[in-house]
Write an enzyme that holds these catalytic residues in place. Structure first.
Site, PDB file in Angstrom:
ATOM      1  N   GLY A   1       6.832  -1.586  -0.947  1.00  0.00           N
ATOM      2  CA  GLY A   1       6.545  -3.161  -0.691  1.00  0.00           C
ATOM      3  C   GLY A   1       6.739  -4.044  -1.602  1.00  0.00           C
TER       4      GLY A   1
ATOM      5  N   SER B   1      11.115   6.124  -6.844  1.00  0.00           N
ATOM      6  CA  SER B   1      11.327   6.882  -8.006  1.00  0.00           C
ATOM      7  C   SER B   1      10.183   6.990  -9.072  1.00  0.00           C
ATOM      8  CB  SER B   1      12.678   6.461  -8.736  1.00  0.00           C
ATOM      9  OG  SER B   1      12.809   5.209  -9.119  1.00  0.00           O
TER      10      SER B   1
END
Length: 179
Positions: free
Chosen positions: A16, A87
């Site tokens: 987000g 990641s």
């Protein structure tokens, strides 16, 4: 061999934070400059290259290594590879950087947890807080902020345009965009 300079734009940040939105913002701008661009979106890669992987640390690492491998293949052939995946682990991002044969530009898409929880269009943070989603980055699983990202954008208080233009300015300064 292509005479074009390929490079990797490695977006990292919480769910987000705006990684995919920024990728969508700069992609047409790069294409307008004649840059070949491919975006490796975290959700799309999980669906197509990493189907069957879960969200354990090992599975997340495998997913990110796959993204890094494909980004390297594309970039060494003159393509700007944009990765837009959380990641979360610094060590695996470092591995992907070391694998890269082309310029690797890590972009930390920083937004406070309160901001991304407020934006939570998919309801993932609510589910994580309720214990429905286990191992959720930023809630029950760690996110390792980059220590030396080439670019940091603050999407909690910058518009997408401001953050996107900051990235494009950096690419111009580095000589990675055509004059």
């Amino acid at each position: 061999m292509s005479d074009r300079q390929g490079f990797i734009l490695w977006f990292t940040g919480l769910s987000g934070a705006g990684k995919s939105t920024l990728a969508e913002y700069i992609t047409p701008k790069l294409k307008d400059l004649g840059v070949l661009v491919e975006t490796l979106d975290g959700d799309e890669v999980r669906q197509n290259l990493s189907k069957g992987l879960g969200f354990s640390k090992e599975d997340r690492d495998t997913n990110i290594r796959r993204i890094g491998y494909v980004a390297n293949l594309l970039s060494r052939n003159g393509v700007c590879s944009i990765t837009a995946a959380i990641s979360p682990y610094r060590e695996v991002r470092r591995e992907c950087r070391e694998l890269s044969e082309a310029p690797f530009i890590e972009i930390y898409v920083e937004a406070p947890l309160a901001v991304v929880e407020e934006r939570d269009t998919k309801g993932l943070y609510k589910k994580a807080r309720a214990g429905i989603i286990k191992e959720f980055t930023g809630v029950s699983d760690p996110y390792h902020e980059p220590e030396n990202a080439e670019i940091v954008v603050h999407t909690g208080n910058e518009s997408i345009e401001e953050s996107g233009e900051k990235i494009l300015a950096y690419l111009r300064e580095r000589g990675l965009l055509p004059a």
